[in-house]
Design a protein around this motif. Structure first.
Motif, PDB file in Angstrom:
ATOM      1  N   SER A  52      65.968 -30.018 -59.834  1.00 48.58           N
ATOM      2  CA  SER A  52      65.505 -31.415 -59.918  1.00 48.58           C
ATOM      3  C   SER A  52      64.489 -31.586 -61.042  1.00 48.58           C
ATOM      4  CB  SER A  52      64.870 -31.855 -58.595  1.00 48.58           C
ATOM      5  OG  SER A  52      65.839 -31.858 -57.591  1.00 48.58           O
ATOM      6  N   ASP A 183      71.698 -36.065 -58.471  1.00 45.88           N
ATOM      7  CA  ASP A 183      70.957 -35.000 -57.791  1.00 45.88           C
ATOM      8  C   ASP A 183      71.280 -35.044 -56.298  1.00 45.88           C
ATOM      9  OD1 ASP A 183      69.235 -33.029 -57.008  1.00 45.88           O
ATOM     10  OD2 ASP A 183      67.453 -33.851 -57.989  1.00 45.88           O
ATOM     11  N   GLU A 184      72.149 -34.161 -55.878  1.00 51.94           N
ATOM     12  CA  GLU A 184      72.613 -34.086 -54.487  1.00 51.94           C
ATOM     13  C   GLU A 184      73.025 -35.462 -53.956  1.00 51.94           C
ATOM     14  OE1 GLU A 184      70.721 -31.343 -52.024  1.00 51.94           O
ATOM     15  OE2 GLU A 184      69.524 -30.477 -53.624  1.00 51.94           O
TER      16      GLU A 184
END
Ligand SMILES: Nc1ncnc2c1ncn2[C@@H]1O[C@H](COP(=O)(O)OP(=O)(O)OP(=O)(O)O)[C@@H](O)[C@H]1O
Ligand code: SF4
Ligand SMILES: [Mg+2]
Length: 324
Positions: A52, A183-184
């Motif tokens: 991240s 991101d996810e």
């Protein structure tokens, strides 16, 4: 090596740290990679490995005041983002560069209608005109939200988690970004919805030909939509491989461990293989290979010097002393 005109993003020796009372956390410590135009890259690695922070660095959204990009270059279309002013970055974000985060319920404002929030993306980039409502409805259609004409006036709390994620993806792609960082994006959703969202991302990627950096813990997801995998460990990338090589012939001992830890679908296993030990302390990382304390193949040099990156074949690089 890709020719310069095929390359959209080039990150060179990026270092991003957090300056805390306990010490300097070297969250990203010398990361280099490229993303070609239209390419979908999977970024994997265990929790805390710096995935991240790498993507927030690209967006120039490293958490303040502790976080700081210390050195390196982030070349987007050959221009170093680290030299851009804050207003130039605002212009890029949500326009040529977009990011979708893990939790749609948190990312959307619960007090504003989804139409308003999609509309803001257009207005912010100076593209609003009389047909703003039609544009917002079209975005909802694109991300396959049913009854878009009525849904455009709904609030996020009237949507399910999966529908909210569709809205966020819609906001992300509204201005046809050239680079989308996800991101996810499916972690907070249940399994069937995850599959639908992935299919949607895959279809949209084809449609707008954006490059995507997909961060996920789910290796099955990577296999479905990525062409390459970059493996992070302790603030560095330890292996870069075409997705097939990564699954069938991982070279770094950490990548091997990751692959072994995935249960084979349909096959009963007594116990999942898990990589033993703890990730490295990023305040005072050891001078050698960061995986050394957990690696069964470690030799003497591993604890002394960080291994250089070696190219095994086209598009496949690894940083491990077994290959140097
Ligand atoms: N705001 C912050 N302040 C201090 N340290 C931070 C901050 N954000 C991240 N870090 C540290 O930076 C390191 C990398 O974190 P990062 O969030 O990039 O990991 P990640 O790979 O995305 O993990 P996950 O898979 O859990 O999302 C971690 O050690 C983390 O503790
Ligand atoms: S460099 Fe050494 S310790 Fe690190 S992964 Fe390779 S063999 Fe293991
Ligand atoms: Mg993360």
């Amino acid at each position: 090596m890709a020719s310069q005109k095929d390359i959209l993003l080039q990150v060179k020796d990026l270092k991003t740290s957090f300056f805390t009372k306990k010490g300097v956390i070297k969250a990203v410590d010398g990361v280099s990679f490229t993303v070609k135009k239209g390419e979908v890259i999977g970024l994997v690695g265990e929790s805390g490995s710096g995935k991240s922070v790498t993507s927030l660095s690209i967006m120039r959204l490293v958490p303040q005041p502790a976080g700081k990009i210390v050195s390196g270059e982030i070349l987007f279309k050959n221009e170093n983002l680290l030299n851009k002013s804050e207003s130039e970055m605002r212009e890029l974000r949500g326009n040529k560069l977009a990011m979708i985060l893990q939790d749609p319920m948190v990312s959307l404002n619960q007090l504003l209608t989804v139409g308003y929030q999609i509309g803001e993306t257009f207005k912010y980039h100076g593209k609003a005109d009389g047909s703003l409502l039609t544009k917002c409805i079209n975005i909802l259609k694109k991300v396959k939200v049913p009854s878009p004409e009525t849904r455009v006036n709904n609030f996020p709390f009237q949507f399910s988690g999966g529908m909210c994620q569709r809205v966020l993806i819609g906001t992300g792609i509204a201005n046809n970004p050239e680079l989308l960082i996800a991101d996810e994006p499916t972690t907070a959703l249940d399994v069937t919805i995850q599959a639908q969202i992935l299919k949607l991302m895959k279809d949209l990627q084809k449609e707008i030909n954006a490059s995507i950096i997909l961060i996920t813990h789910d290796l099955a997801t990577i296999a479905q939509i990525c062409s390459k995998v970059y493996v992070m460990y302790g603030g560095r990338i330890v292996e870069k491989a075409p997705v097939k090589d990564f699954y069938h012939d991982p070279q770094h001992p950490y990548s091997e461990g990751l692959i072994k830890s995935v249960p084979v679908l349909g096959k009963r296993v007594k116990r999942l293989y898990a990589i033993e030990g703890q990730p490295p302390n990023l305040i005072n990382p050891p001078p050698g290979c960061r995986f050394e304390p957990r690696c069964s193949k470690a030799k003497k040099v591993c604890s002394q010097k960080y291994p250089p990156e070696v190219e095994l074949k086209k598009d496949h690089q690894v940083s491990c002393w077994l290959y140097s």
